[in-house]
Design a protein around this motif. Sequence first.
Motif, PDB file in Angstrom:
ATOM      1  N   ARG A  31       1.845   6.063  65.744  1.00  0.00           N
ATOM      2  CA  ARG A  31       2.825   5.325  65.003  1.00  0.00           C
ATOM      3  C   ARG A  31       4.194   5.796  65.238  1.00  0.00           C
ATOM      4  O   ARG A  31       4.464   6.947  64.977  1.00  0.00           O
ATOM      5  CB  ARG A  31       2.284   4.987  63.634  1.00  0.00           C
ATOM      6  N   VAL A  32       5.031   4.829  65.557  1.00  0.00           N
ATOM      7  CA  VAL A  32       6.419   5.183  65.526  1.00  0.00           C
ATOM      8  C   VAL A  32       7.219   4.149  64.477  1.00  0.00           C
ATOM      9  O   VAL A  32       6.606   3.070  64.378  1.00  0.00           O
ATOM     10  CB  VAL A  32       7.070   4.811  66.844  1.00  0.00           C
ATOM     11  N   TYR A  33       7.961   4.835  63.583  1.00  0.00           N
ATOM     12  CA  TYR A  33       8.686   4.102  62.347  1.00  0.00           C
ATOM     13  C   TYR A  33       9.966   4.521  62.083  1.00  0.00           C
ATOM     14  O   TYR A  33      10.213   5.721  62.698  1.00  0.00           O
ATOM     15  CB  TYR A  33       7.565   4.008  61.351  1.00  0.00           C
ATOM     16  N   GLY A  45      10.182   8.237  62.329  1.00  0.00           N
ATOM     17  CA  GLY A  45       8.787   8.879  61.726  1.00  0.00           C
ATOM     18  C   GLY A  45       8.064   8.707  62.811  1.00  0.00           C
ATOM     19  O   GLY A  45       7.852   7.672  63.515  1.00  0.00           O
ATOM     20  N   PHE A  46       6.853   9.693  62.755  1.00  0.00           N
ATOM     21  CA  PHE A  46       5.743   9.667  63.682  1.00  0.00           C
ATOM     22  C   PHE A  46       4.607   9.989  63.247  1.00  0.00           C
ATOM     23  O   PHE A  46       4.728  10.977  62.140  1.00  0.00           O
ATOM     24  CB  PHE A  46       6.004  10.607  64.842  1.00  0.00           C
ATOM     25  N   ALA A  47       3.392   9.417  63.201  1.00  0.00           N
ATOM     26  CA  ALA A  47       2.107   9.616  62.580  1.00  0.00           C
ATOM     27  C   ALA A  47       0.905   9.293  63.400  1.00  0.00           C
ATOM     28  O   ALA A  47       0.976   8.388  64.384  1.00  0.00           O
ATOM     29  CB  ALA A  47       2.154   8.741  61.148  1.00  0.00           C
ATOM     30  N   GLY A  55       0.556  -7.379  61.078  1.00  0.00           N
ATOM     31  CA  GLY A  55       1.973  -7.355  61.859  1.00  0.00           C
ATOM     32  C   GLY A  55       2.321  -6.193  62.728  1.00  0.00           C
ATOM     33  O   GLY A  55       3.244  -6.412  63.324  1.00  0.00           O
ATOM     34  N   ASP A  56       1.456  -5.284  62.708  1.00  0.00           N
ATOM     35  CA  ASP A  56       1.839  -4.262  63.810  1.00  0.00           C
ATOM     36  C   ASP A  56       1.995  -4.865  65.107  1.00  0.00           C
ATOM     37  O   ASP A  56       1.236  -5.612  65.596  1.00  0.00           O
ATOM     38  CB  ASP A  56       0.765  -3.114  63.769  1.00  0.00           C
ATOM     39  N   THR A  57       2.878  -4.038  66.018  1.00  0.00           N
ATOM     40  CA  THR A  57       2.929  -4.259  67.336  1.00  0.00           C
ATOM     41  C   THR A  57       2.316  -3.302  68.175  1.00  0.00           C
ATOM     42  O   THR A  57       2.522  -2.092  67.735  1.00  0.00           O
ATOM     43  CB  THR A  57       4.430  -4.539  67.711  1.00  0.00           C
ATOM     44  N   VAL A  58       1.085  -3.380  68.774  1.00  0.00           N
ATOM     45  CA  VAL A  58       0.381  -2.360  69.417  1.00  0.00           C
ATOM     46  C   VAL A  58       0.726  -2.551  70.937  1.00  0.00           C
ATOM     47  O   VAL A  58       0.350  -3.546  71.320  1.00  0.00           O
ATOM     48  CB  VAL A  58      -1.081  -2.304  69.137  1.00  0.00           C
ATOM     49  N   MET A  59       1.147  -1.286  71.409  1.00  0.00           N
ATOM     50  CA  MET A  59       1.310  -1.296  72.919  1.00  0.00           C
ATOM     51  C   MET A  59       0.502  -0.092  73.629  1.00  0.00           C
ATOM     52  O   MET A  59       0.208   0.751  72.948  1.00  0.00           O
ATOM     53  CB  MET A  59       2.830  -0.811  73.384  1.00  0.00           C
ATOM     54  N   GLU A  60       0.219  -0.269  74.922  1.00  0.00           N
ATOM     55  CA  GLU A  60      -0.484   0.833  75.775  1.00  0.00           C
ATOM     56  C   GLU A  60       0.757   1.437  76.617  1.00  0.00           C
ATOM     57  O   GLU A  60       1.067   0.632  77.354  1.00  0.00           O
ATOM     58  CB  GLU A  60      -1.741   0.164  76.269  1.00  0.00           C
ATOM     59  N   GLU A  65      -2.224   4.380  72.960  1.00  0.00           N
ATOM     60  CA  GLU A  65      -1.807   3.226  72.048  1.00  0.00           C
ATOM     61  C   GLU A  65      -0.597   3.688  71.070  1.00  0.00           C
ATOM     62  O   GLU A  65      -0.870   4.778  70.307  1.00  0.00           O
ATOM     63  CB  GLU A  65      -3.022   2.812  71.315  1.00  0.00           C
ATOM     64  N   VAL A  66       0.463   2.842  70.922  1.00  0.00           N
ATOM     65  CA  VAL A  66       1.303   3.068  70.391  1.00  0.00           C
ATOM     66  C   VAL A  66       1.587   1.965  69.169  1.00  0.00           C
ATOM     67  O   VAL A  66       1.562   0.702  69.675  1.00  0.00           O
ATOM     68  CB  VAL A  66       2.741   3.280  71.113  1.00  0.00           C
ATOM     69  N   MET A  67       1.785   2.203  67.928  1.00  0.00           N
ATOM     70  CA  MET A  67       1.962   1.108  66.787  1.00  0.00           C
ATOM     71  C   MET A  67       3.220   1.042  66.175  1.00  0.00           C
ATOM     72  O   MET A  67       3.662   2.197  66.000  1.00  0.00           O
ATOM     73  CB  MET A  67       0.748   1.383  65.984  1.00  0.00           C
ATOM     74  N   VAL A  68       3.727  -0.039  66.081  1.00  0.00           N
ATOM     75  CA  VAL A  68       5.331  -0.077  65.316  1.00  0.00           C
ATOM     76  C   VAL A  68       5.009  -1.196  64.320  1.00  0.00           C
ATOM     77  O   VAL A  68       4.586  -2.204  64.446  1.00  0.00           O
ATOM     78  CB  VAL A  68       6.084  -0.400  66.173  1.00  0.00           C
ATOM     79  N   ASP A  69       5.297  -1.023  63.013  1.00  0.00           N
ATOM     80  CA  ASP A  69       5.302  -1.893  62.112  1.00  0.00           C
ATOM     81  C   ASP A  69       6.412  -3.077  62.113  1.00  0.00           C
ATOM     82  O   ASP A  69       7.489  -2.699  62.880  1.00  0.00           O
ATOM     83  CB  ASP A  69       5.441  -1.152  60.644  1.00  0.00           C
ATOM     84  N   PRO A  70       6.108  -4.103  61.645  1.00  0.00           N
ATOM     85  CA  PRO A  70       6.961  -5.202  61.941  1.00  0.00           C
ATOM     86  C   PRO A  70       8.670  -4.933  61.403  1.00  0.00           C
ATOM     87  O   PRO A  70       9.657  -5.330  61.929  1.00  0.00           O
ATOM     88  CB  PRO A  70       6.705  -6.397  61.020  1.00  0.00           C
ATOM     89  N   MET A  71       8.776  -4.045  60.164  1.00  0.00           N
ATOM     90  CA  MET A  71      10.165  -3.763  59.845  1.00  0.00           C
ATOM     91  C   MET A  71      10.784  -2.788  60.758  1.00  0.00           C
ATOM     92  O   MET A  71      11.929  -2.966  61.247  1.00  0.00           O
ATOM     93  CB  MET A  71      10.062  -3.119  58.337  1.00  0.00           C
TER      94      MET A  71
END
Length: 111
Positions: A31-33, A45-47, A55-60, A65-71
């Motif tokens: 996760r990148v935020y 931030g990274f987790a 609402g997460d966007t998930v990319m490969e 797999e990388v997740m980013v929250d909508p905010m």
Amino acid sequence: MASNPIQLSSSAANKISQLILEEMNPDLKFRVYIIGGGCSGFQYGFAFEEDQTDGDTVMEAHGVEVMVDPMSFPYLIGSTVDYLEDLQGSRFVVSNPNAKSTCGCGSSFAI
């Protein structure tokens, strides 16, 4: 990978894969935020998390797999996540074209 709104360098992908293997949990995603704070106003931030949230966007990218929250997503579009090892230590860094300024350590930015 060019179609992803957020890029992941091969160095970052290799480190993420290594860390997931060390945790022995293949369900982990990176996760990148963005959070408020830091000397320039926002911080990256990274987790590692197993589950995505609504609402997460998930990319490969590079098998990771990388997740980013909508905010955070709008602030990160066009960014590249990299992994560096240098005299300042080893860390994930974000190269963000949306940042108007960054601090000296590179971990915070202003829009």
